[in-house]
Scaffold this active site. Structure first.
Site, PDB file in Angstrom:
ATOM      1  N   GLU A   1     -15.074  -9.235   2.543  1.00  0.00           N
ATOM      2  CA  GLU A   1     -14.577  -9.092   3.917  1.00  0.00           C
ATOM      3  C   GLU A   1     -14.256 -10.460   4.533  1.00  0.00           C
ATOM      4  O   GLU A   1     -14.546 -10.722   5.701  1.00  0.00           O
ATOM      5  CB  GLU A   1     -15.597  -8.348   4.793  1.00  0.00           C
ATOM      6  CG  GLU A   1     -16.057  -7.004   4.250  1.00  0.00           C
ATOM      7  CD  GLU A   1     -14.967  -5.938   4.226  1.00  0.00           C
ATOM      8  OE1 GLU A   1     -13.868  -6.177   4.770  1.00  0.00           O
ATOM      9  OE2 GLU A   1     -15.220  -4.883   3.634  1.00  0.00           O
TER      10      GLU A   1
ATOM     11  N   CYS B   1       3.417   0.445   1.391  1.00  0.00           N
ATOM     12  CA  CYS B   1       4.492  -0.522   1.208  1.00  0.00           C
ATOM     13  C   CYS B   1       5.154  -0.757   2.579  1.00  0.00           C
ATOM     14  O   CYS B   1       4.835  -0.073   3.549  1.00  0.00           O
ATOM     15  CB  CYS B   1       5.514  -0.010   0.196  1.00  0.00           C
ATOM     16  SG  CYS B   1       6.481   1.380   0.811  1.00  0.00           S
TER      17      CYS B   1
HETATM   18 ZN   LIG Z   1       5.698   3.395  -0.064  1.00  0.00          ZN
END
Ligand SMILES: [Zn+2]
Length: 189
Positions: free
Chosen positions: A86, A180
């Site tokens: 983290e 994405c």
């Molecule tokens: Zn994607």
């Protein structure tokens, strides 16, 4: 010479599993490693590093005012390596102090964390790790909606995408999804 590593990845890219694996490998060889994590992330309890597949172990919790350099300098025996989970939640000072751990104490430091938050801004810790680390690696994972590489983190609350708000919100009814770029802006949910 010791090096400063930053290994970043999106959500669910297996960062914590990688830390546990690296620690296990060193310990098999009789080398002592120190695992640290941010005290901000308390999902598994303060000072616990936990992966989503159920493996976990204790770690030293780093608070905002923790003097990490002094803490590591005092350790006896000297650690073979420091692993940080983290790491996005580290402060600028922590990152500079870890750089001194590498350069002055000659102890390698491997920091693992997210690069960008759900608003697609750099976390403070990640920003300075990108600036100071000797070696930067991406731990890859794929988008939840297609087969492209996930480079962003989508935050959803009650199934709806959210792009604004406080950077750090842990433990509510929100979900963080690796996506994405295309699906960050147009998630198929
Ligand atoms: Zn994607």
């Amino acid at each position: 010479m010791a090096q400063f590593y930053f290994k970043y990845g999106s959500m669910n890219s297996g960062k914590t599993i990688e830390i546990l694996k690296v620690a296990h490998n060193y310990e098999e060889q009789g080398k002592n490693v120190v695992i640290m994590t941010s005290a901000i992330d308390t999902r598994a309890g303060v000072g616990v590093v936990a992966s989503r597949i159920g493996m976990q172990r204790e770690a030293i919790a780093i608070e905002d005012d923790t003097d990490v350099y002094a803490l590591i300098e005092k350790m006896d025996p000297k650690p073979y390596c420091i692993l940080i989970d983290e790491a996005q939640f580290l402060t600028k000072k922590h990152v500079y102090d870890f750089a001194r751990v590498v350069d002055d104490l000659d102890v390698p430091v491997m920091a693992f964390g997210l690069k960008n938050d759900f608003r697609n801004e750099l976390f403070e810790g990640s920003k300075y790790l990108l600036l100071l680390a000797d070696k930067i690696d991406e731990i890859k994972t794929i988008c939840q909606f297609c087969s492209k590489k996930a480079t962003m983190v989508l935050r959803t609350v009650d199934g709806k995408p959210v792009y604004e708000g406080e950077q750090i919100q842990i433990g509510g009814n929100e979900t963080y999804i690796p996506v994405c770029r295309k699906h960050y802006f147009r998630p198929e949910i």
